[in-house]
Design a protein around this motif. Structure first.
Motif, PDB file in Angstrom:
ATOM      1  N   PRO A  17       3.472  -7.302   8.376  1.00 44.99           N
ATOM      2  CA  PRO A  17       3.523  -5.901   8.848  1.00 44.99           C
ATOM      3  C   PRO A  17       2.533  -4.998   8.143  1.00 44.99           C
ATOM      4  O   PRO A  17       2.055  -4.016   8.726  1.00 44.99           O
ATOM      5  CB  PRO A  17       4.966  -5.487   8.550  1.00 44.99           C
ATOM      6  N   ARG A  18       2.203  -5.314   6.897  1.00 44.55           N
ATOM      7  CA  ARG A  18       1.290  -4.460   6.135  1.00 44.55           C
ATOM      8  C   ARG A  18      -0.123  -4.511   6.702  1.00 44.55           C
ATOM      9  O   ARG A  18      -0.923  -3.606   6.444  1.00 44.55           O
ATOM     10  CB  ARG A  18       1.295  -4.889   4.668  1.00 44.55           C
ATOM     11  N   GLY A  19      -0.421  -5.536   7.490  1.00 45.40           N
ATOM     12  CA  GLY A  19      -1.740  -5.653   8.094  1.00 45.40           C
ATOM     13  C   GLY A  19      -2.002  -4.643   9.193  1.00 45.40           C
ATOM     14  O   GLY A  19      -3.136  -4.524   9.663  1.00 45.40           O
ATOM     15  N   TYR A  20      -0.951  -3.915   9.592  1.00 42.05           N
ATOM     16  CA  TYR A  20      -1.088  -2.918  10.658  1.00 42.05           C
ATOM     17  C   TYR A  20      -1.083  -1.489  10.117  1.00 42.05           C
ATOM     18  O   TYR A  20      -1.062  -0.538  10.899  1.00 42.05           O
ATOM     19  CB  TYR A  20       0.031  -3.104  11.679  1.00 42.05           C
ATOM     20  N   ALA A  21      -1.123  -1.351   8.797  1.00 39.29           N
ATOM     21  CA  ALA A  21      -1.057  -0.021   8.192  1.00 39.29           C
ATOM     22  C   ALA A  21      -2.316   0.804   8.446  1.00 39.29           C
ATOM     23  O   ALA A  21      -2.303   2.026   8.243  1.00 39.29           O
ATOM     24  CB  ALA A  21      -0.808  -0.140   6.687  1.00 39.29           C
ATOM     25  N   GLN A  22      -3.393   0.157   8.890  1.00 35.17           N
ATOM     26  CA  GLN A  22      -4.627   0.884   9.219  1.00 35.17           C
ATOM     27  C   GLN A  22      -4.924   0.840  10.708  1.00 35.17           C
ATOM     28  O   GLN A  22      -6.012   1.208  11.139  1.00 35.17           O
ATOM     29  CB  GLN A  22      -5.806   0.288   8.436  1.00 35.17           C
ATOM     30  N   GLY A  23      -3.975   0.371  11.502  1.00 33.44           N
ATOM     31  CA  GLY A  23      -4.199   0.271  12.935  1.00 33.44           C
ATOM     32  C   GLY A  23      -4.305  -1.174  13.378  1.00 33.44           C
ATOM     33  O   GLY A  23      -3.962  -2.103  12.639  1.00 33.44           O
ATOM     34  N   LEU A  24      -4.768  -1.382  14.595  1.00 38.17           N
ATOM     35  CA  LEU A  24      -4.858  -2.735  15.141  1.00 38.17           C
ATOM     36  C   LEU A  24      -5.894  -3.559  14.374  1.00 38.17           C
ATOM     37  O   LEU A  24      -7.008  -3.083  14.120  1.00 38.17           O
ATOM     38  CB  LEU A  24      -5.255  -2.685  16.618  1.00 38.17           C
ATOM     39  N   PRO A  25      -5.578  -4.809  14.031  1.00 42.04           N
ATOM     40  CA  PRO A  25      -6.521  -5.679  13.303  1.00 42.04           C
ATOM     41  C   PRO A  25      -7.499  -6.349  14.279  1.00 42.04           C
ATOM     42  O   PRO A  25      -7.404  -7.546  14.576  1.00 42.04           O
ATOM     43  CB  PRO A  25      -5.590  -6.693  12.632  1.00 42.04           C
ATOM     44  N   GLU A  45       7.634 -14.997   3.528  1.00 40.28           N
ATOM     45  CA  GLU A  45       8.513 -13.930   3.036  1.00 40.28           C
ATOM     46  C   GLU A  45       7.677 -12.687   2.773  1.00 40.28           C
ATOM     47  O   GLU A  45       6.597 -12.753   2.172  1.00 40.28           O
ATOM     48  CB  GLU A  45       9.213 -14.365   1.753  1.00 40.28           C
ATOM     49  N   VAL A  46       8.156 -11.537   3.231  1.00 40.91           N
ATOM     50  CA  VAL A  46       7.395 -10.310   3.075  1.00 40.91           C
ATOM     51  C   VAL A  46       8.339  -9.118   3.062  1.00 40.91           C
ATOM     52  O   VAL A  46       9.326  -9.079   3.812  1.00 40.91           O
ATOM     53  CB  VAL A  46       6.333 -10.181   4.195  1.00 40.91           C
ATOM     54  N   LEU A  47       8.063  -8.164   2.183  1.00 42.70           N
ATOM     55  CA  LEU A  47       8.814  -6.915   2.098  1.00 42.70           C
ATOM     56  C   LEU A  47      10.320  -7.160   1.923  1.00 42.70           C
ATOM     57  O   LEU A  47      11.154  -6.396   2.416  1.00 42.70           O
ATOM     58  CB  LEU A  47       8.562  -6.049   3.340  1.00 42.70           C
ATOM     59  N   GLY A  48      10.663  -8.223   1.228  1.00 48.67           N
ATOM     60  CA  GLY A  48      12.070  -8.526   0.970  1.00 48.67           C
ATOM     61  C   GLY A  48      12.752  -9.327   2.055  1.00 48.67           C
ATOM     62  O   GLY A  48      13.894  -9.745   1.894  1.00 48.67           O
ATOM     63  N   TRP A  49      12.044  -9.546   3.180  1.00 45.37           N
ATOM     64  CA  TRP A  49      12.624 -10.312   4.283  1.00 45.37           C
ATOM     65  C   TRP A  49      12.292 -11.785   4.109  1.00 45.37           C
ATOM     66  O   TRP A  49      11.182 -12.132   3.710  1.00 45.37           O
ATOM     67  CB  TRP A  49      12.099  -9.794   5.623  1.00 45.37           C
ATOM     68  N   GLN A 191      10.711  -1.983   8.690  1.00 47.19           N
ATOM     69  CA  GLN A 191       9.752  -2.631   7.805  1.00 47.19           C
ATOM     70  C   GLN A 191       8.988  -1.625   6.944  1.00 47.19           C
ATOM     71  O   GLN A 191       8.254  -2.022   6.045  1.00 47.19           O
ATOM     72  CB  GLN A 191       8.761  -3.451   8.634  1.00 47.19           C
ATOM     73  N   ASP A 192       9.153  -0.339   7.231  1.00 52.88           N
ATOM     74  CA  ASP A 192       8.393   0.708   6.539  1.00 52.88           C
ATOM     75  C   ASP A 192       9.343   1.548   5.690  1.00 52.88           C
ATOM     76  O   ASP A 192      10.202   2.245   6.231  1.00 52.88           O
ATOM     77  CB  ASP A 192       7.687   1.589   7.573  1.00 52.88           C
ATOM     78  N   PRO A 193       9.206   1.514   4.361  1.00 55.59           N
ATOM     79  CA  PRO A 193      10.129   2.275   3.499  1.00 55.59           C
ATOM     80  C   PRO A 193      10.145   3.772   3.795  1.00 55.59           C
ATOM     81  O   PRO A 193      11.171   4.430   3.607  1.00 55.59           O
ATOM     82  CB  PRO A 193       9.607   1.998   2.087  1.00 55.59           C
ATOM     83  N   ASP A 194       9.026   4.332   4.275  1.00 58.18           N
ATOM     84  CA  ASP A 194       8.995   5.764   4.590  1.00 58.18           C
ATOM     85  C   ASP A 194       9.928   6.104   5.749  1.00 58.18           C
ATOM     86  O   ASP A 194      10.469   7.211   5.829  1.00 58.18           O
ATOM     87  CB  ASP A 194       7.581   6.204   4.972  1.00 58.18           C
ATOM     88  N   GLU A 195      10.100   5.175   6.672  1.00 60.67           N
ATOM     89  CA  GLU A 195      10.915   5.417   7.853  1.00 60.67           C
ATOM     90  C   GLU A 195      12.365   4.991   7.657  1.00 60.67           C
ATOM     91  O   GLU A 195      13.284   5.665   8.099  1.00 60.67           O
ATOM     92  CB  GLU A 195      10.337   4.652   9.052  1.00 60.67           C
ATOM     93  N   LEU A 406       2.473   3.344  10.973  1.00 60.72           N
ATOM     94  CA  LEU A 406       3.717   2.681  10.625  1.00 60.72           C
ATOM     95  C   LEU A 406       3.419   1.280  10.114  1.00 60.72           C
ATOM     96  O   LEU A 406       2.576   0.571  10.658  1.00 60.72           O
ATOM     97  CB  LEU A 406       4.610   2.592  11.866  1.00 60.72           C
ATOM     98  N   VAL A 407       4.123   0.887   9.065  1.00 57.94           N
ATOM     99  CA  VAL A 407       4.047  -0.490   8.580  1.00 57.94           C
ATOM    100  C   VAL A 407       5.000  -1.313   9.439  1.00 57.94           C
ATOM    101  O   VAL A 407       6.216  -1.277   9.265  1.00 57.94           O
ATOM    102  CB  VAL A 407       4.434  -0.578   7.089  1.00 57.94           C
ATOM    103  N   SER A 408       4.437  -2.040  10.402  1.00 63.77           N
ATOM    104  CA  SER A 408       5.264  -2.774  11.357  1.00 63.77           C
ATOM    105  C   SER A 408       4.406  -3.772  12.116  1.00 63.77           C
ATOM    106  O   SER A 408       3.258  -3.469  12.458  1.00 63.77           O
ATOM    107  CB  SER A 408       5.925  -1.814  12.347  1.00 63.77           C
ATOM    108  N   ASN A 409       4.969  -4.951  12.392  1.00 64.18           N
ATOM    109  CA  ASN A 409       4.299  -5.890  13.288  1.00 64.18           C
ATOM    110  C   ASN A 409       4.912  -5.843  14.679  1.00 64.18           C
ATOM    111  O   ASN A 409       4.624  -6.693  15.517  1.00 64.18           O
ATOM    112  CB  ASN A 409       4.346  -7.320  12.726  1.00 64.18           C
ATOM    113  N   PHE A 410       5.748  -4.827  14.919  1.00 59.12           N
ATOM    114  CA  PHE A 410       6.427  -4.680  16.203  1.00 59.12           C
ATOM    115  C   PHE A 410       6.024  -3.412  16.939  1.00 59.12           C
ATOM    116  O   PHE A 410       5.658  -3.445  18.109  1.00 59.12           O
ATOM    117  CB  PHE A 410       7.939  -4.711  15.986  1.00 59.12           C
ATOM    118  N   ILE A 411       6.055  -2.266  16.260  1.00 59.88           N
ATOM    119  CA  ILE A 411       5.769  -0.979  16.894  1.00 59.88           C
ATOM    120  C   ILE A 411       4.476  -0.398  16.338  1.00 59.88           C
ATOM    121  O   ILE A 411       4.270  -0.342  15.126  1.00 59.88           O
ATOM    122  CB  ILE A 411       6.938   0.005  16.686  1.00 59.88           C
ATOM    123  N   HIS A 412       3.617   0.072  17.233  1.00 59.01           N
ATOM    124  CA  HIS A 412       2.322   0.656  16.887  1.00 59.01           C
ATOM    125  C   HIS A 412       2.493   2.166  16.721  1.00 59.01           C
ATOM    126  O   HIS A 412       2.023   2.957  17.540  1.00 59.01           O
ATOM    127  CB  HIS A 412       1.335   0.325  18.006  1.00 59.01           C
TER     128      HIS A 412
END
Length: 431
Positions: A17-25, A45-49, A191-195, A406-412
């Protein structure tokens, strides 16, 4: 899986999910489309998941469409539609949602809920939506004029726009509307601690799945209470229609409320600021839109292609099959990536050129096949109205600071969009 695992080091990771923090890769997507259109991804394993078994990433447009249309081979029901496997104990519950069902059950529920979206209700909805867009944009412009000329359009316009439109559609009382945004942040932004805030822990000490029955009880209780209220005091809203439908069992009504609240809110909540960001980054396109040189209908489609609100959806292979030359075994996860498909050079000439008049524009931002987004027409309506009012009211759209994704691999999604709304002189030109 030996040969699949051997491929993993040579391909980019589009799971984290962190790979989307700057937009689409886009670089990763392009490499996958060209060299590994169906590529095995490690689910680390990522972000505690916890780590998962891995999945096939599908990145070319034709293959994405095939997966989405072939529900018999690529099932929504077997493992639901999120990349991460749900707990086995939660899976029967999650399968009750229309999104996670196959035919014929899916078709029955889709027909039932579609009864609530009548032509008259949609026409009345557009009037309310336009007034709201105009009011929110005017308030943001006034605040910019009296301040620095800058406004964060996520916090001042698009979050409230999506939330209040949904609340009107559902018939949620004004005092309860903040709950819709809280639930959306919990479920979509987990997946995003801010949200999401501090994650709740499950019995094993790991983060609790926000889609589990235990984490949704407050939302379901509210849905039951709202339905009971609508039976006593009917209104011109979707929950009144659903509450009066004798074919809908209470658990089905609860799941409809969940789906409409989360998907109905976040589709527009993610797409609207994404479209405005694209216009801010392409001032010539925005000037053409303001001048009426391009139709808002085609503008909506291109901005949806450019910034799809959903990044990925998962299916599960119901039988051994093959996709783009790759053998896929029954039970393996198959994940389509909408953002990659929307930039596939095989379908979209010059995909990295924003063309508000692009036609045809067969983007997959609302999916395809039997699970194509039920509320796509309502989302398009809201986006069209917002862009129409934006072009009239806001003379300039200029990034004042980098947007926060958003830090997410699901929602943009976008968490902030600081835009300079006024020219440097601060005066608003006519029109």
């Amino acid at each position: 899986m030996t040969s699949s695992a051997a491929d993993a080091p040579r391909i980019p990771d589009v799971f984290d999910p962190r790979g989307y923090a700057q937009g689409l890769p886009h670089t990763a997507y392009r490499l996958l489309r060209d060299r590994r259109p169906v590529a095995w991804q490690e689910e680390h394993e990522v972000l505690g998941w916890p780590a998962g078994p891995g999945f096939w990433a599908v990145t070319r447009h034709a293959d994405v469409v095939r997966v989405l249309k072939d529900a018999r081979t690529f099932s929504s029901h077997l493992g639901a539609t999120q990349i991460r496997d749900p707990d086995a104990a939660d899976l029967p519950f999650i399968r009750r949602m229309m999104l996670n069902q196959d035919a014929p059950v899916h078709g029955r529920l889709r027909r039932l809920v579609s009864r609530a979206f009548t032509r008259g209700r949609i026409d009345r909805f557009e009037t309310v939506v336009r007034d709201r867009a105009r009011g929110l944009l005017t308030a943001a412009l006034d605040a910019a004029r009296t301040g620095s000329g800058v406004a964060d359009l996520v916090t001042t316009v698009t979050d409230d726009y999506a939330l209040l439109n949904l609340a009107d559609l559902l018939g949620v009382p004004p005092g309860e509307r903040g709950l819709l945004l809280d639930w959306t942040r919990r479920v979509i932004g987990y997946q995003d601690p801010d949200e999401s805030g501090p994650p709740a822990s499950g019995p094993d000490g790991r983060p609790a799945d926000p889609r589990s029955p235990a984490m949704l009880q407050d939302m379901f209780a509210f849905a039951r209470e709202l339905a009971a209220h609508k039976r006593r005091h009917p209104g011109d809203d979707v929950m009144t229609v659903l509450a009066a439908d004798r074919e809908l069992a209470t658990p089905e009504l609860e799941m409809f409320f969940f789906l409409l609240t989360i998907a109905g809110n976040d589709t527009v909540r993610s797409a609207a600021p994404g479209g405005l960001l694209a216009l801010a980054r392409h001032p010539d396109a925005y000037r053409a839109l303001r001048a009426g040189a391009v139709a808002t209908a085609s503008c909506v489609e291109e901005l949806l292609r450019w910034h799809p609100p959903v990044l990925s959806f998962r299916r599960t292979a119901a039988c051994d099959t093959e996709l783009a030359g790759r053998p896929i075994r029954a039970g393996e996860k198959v994940v389509v990536f909408h953002g990659s498909a929307n930039y596939d050079e095989r379908v979209f000439p010059a995909p990295h050129r924003l063309d508000l008049a692009r036609t045809p524009n067969p983007h997959v931002s609302f999916g395809d096949g039997p699970h194509v987004c039920l509320g796509a027409h309502l989302a398009r309506l809201q986006l069209r109205v917002l862009y129409e009012e934006t072009r009239v009211l806001l003379p300039a759209l200029e990034l004042a600071a980098p947007p926060r994704h958003l830090v997410s691999n699901f929602i943009h999604g976008l968490k902030s969009l600081p835009l300079r709304l006024l020219p440097s002189g601060g005066d608003r030109p006519p029109g």
